[in-house]
Design an enzyme around this catalytic site. Sequence first.
Site, PDB file in Angstrom:
ATOM      1  N   SER A 109      20.444 -42.406   2.674  1.00 27.50           N
ATOM      2  CA  SER A 109      20.966 -41.718   3.856  1.00 27.50           C
ATOM      3  C   SER A 109      20.127 -42.090   5.085  1.00 27.50           C
ATOM      4  O   SER A 109      20.009 -43.270   5.408  1.00 27.50           O
ATOM      5  CB  SER A 109      21.003 -40.208   3.579  1.00 27.50           C
ATOM      6  OG  SER A 109      21.818 -39.543   4.510  1.00 27.50           O
ATOM      7  N   ASP A 249      31.994 -40.396  -0.256  1.00 28.54           N
ATOM      8  CA  ASP A 249      30.742 -40.246   0.492  1.00 28.54           C
ATOM      9  C   ASP A 249      31.003 -39.827   1.937  1.00 28.54           C
ATOM     10  O   ASP A 249      31.960 -40.284   2.576  1.00 28.54           O
ATOM     11  CB  ASP A 249      30.024 -41.598   0.498  1.00 28.54           C
ATOM     12  CG  ASP A 249      28.526 -41.491   0.608  1.00 28.54           C
ATOM     13  OD1 ASP A 249      28.041 -40.600   1.330  1.00 28.54           O
ATOM     14  OD2 ASP A 249      27.841 -42.317  -0.016  1.00 28.54           O
ATOM     15  N   HIS A 276      27.839 -38.396  -1.843  1.00 29.87           N
ATOM     16  CA  HIS A 276      26.649 -38.853  -1.137  1.00 29.87           C
ATOM     17  C   HIS A 276      25.431 -39.062  -2.035  1.00 29.87           C
ATOM     18  O   HIS A 276      24.426 -39.595  -1.578  1.00 29.87           O
ATOM     19  CB  HIS A 276      26.303 -37.839  -0.040  1.00 29.87           C
ATOM     20  CG  HIS A 276      25.396 -38.353   1.033  1.00 29.87           C
ATOM     21  ND1 HIS A 276      25.641 -39.521   1.732  1.00 29.87           N
ATOM     22  CD2 HIS A 276      24.233 -37.862   1.539  1.00 29.87           C
ATOM     23  CE1 HIS A 276      24.688 -39.717   2.626  1.00 29.87           C
ATOM     24  NE2 HIS A 276      23.811 -38.731   2.517  1.00 29.87           N
TER      25      HIS A 276
END
Length: 304
Positions: A109, A249, A276
């Site tokens: 991320s 995601d 995610h």
Amino acid sequence: MFRPTAKGAAPFGEFRTWYRVTGDLAPHRTALVVAHGGPGSTHDYLLGLAAFAEQGIPVVHYDQIGNGGSSHLPDAPADFWTVDLFLAELDNLLRHLGIADNYVLFGHSWGGLLVAKHASAAPAGLRGLVIADAPASYPLWLEQMAVLRAGLPEGVNETLLRHEAAGTTGSDEYHAATRVFYDRHLCRLDPWPREYQASFFEMYNDPTVYFTMNGPSEFHVIGTLRDWGVTDCVSGITVPTLLISGRHDEATPAAVQPYADLIPDVRWEILEHSSHVPHLEEPDRFRAVMADYLKTVVTGQEGE
């Protein structure tokens, strides 16, 4: 969970960066260094990557400054928290551990953007790069968030927008509405794994970094990162790069696409049943993809 072989804190100016090592940081071994998301999360939800120590690859986890076991600075001004700060912290940790001449980076991320920026300078010791579930820029992230929010059940986005406009994002109603989004696009497991909950709660126990740089939620980015990205530099990445993302995601394919378009040596794996956190949602598939990649960049063998 794999037991660490070492834990410590690297001096970083007047602050300290907490880290743990799984495996043997011998000079001839390529280390896998794991950068967590947030910004303002912790290493906990990525501890499963310690399993790669079984392949003879030492694994380094660390908590970025401001959270977890590292120095907390709740009174630091907003302009203290910069991308350059976290880049300098990563460089400092690599030097402290003596692995700056032989390492692979994994960034999840926000950590994906961070390691991409680091790699764009073509550091001599970097052997490989994994960018997981990361947008190439926050403006692109926000564009895609609008698309995902529009697909939420009737009334949910309206609730989110109402509280965002009113500045009441700390309300229970707002948090309940965010959970609808999170259960679709952040983590699709029910219940959330303990290690993921641990990082989530740590971030909200001290939200200084997250609120300053990101904002009150994953999809309402009003912090200092809102205009930042790495699309201007990732063409400078010279090492083999693996992209990982989930079909559901919040880092949508459109948000990830610039990496695939701009990085010269890149491979992209989309895990079909994940959002995610594919390493938690599809752990077997994730481990297979990572093991295949690491076999190539660490040992020079072709993947199967």
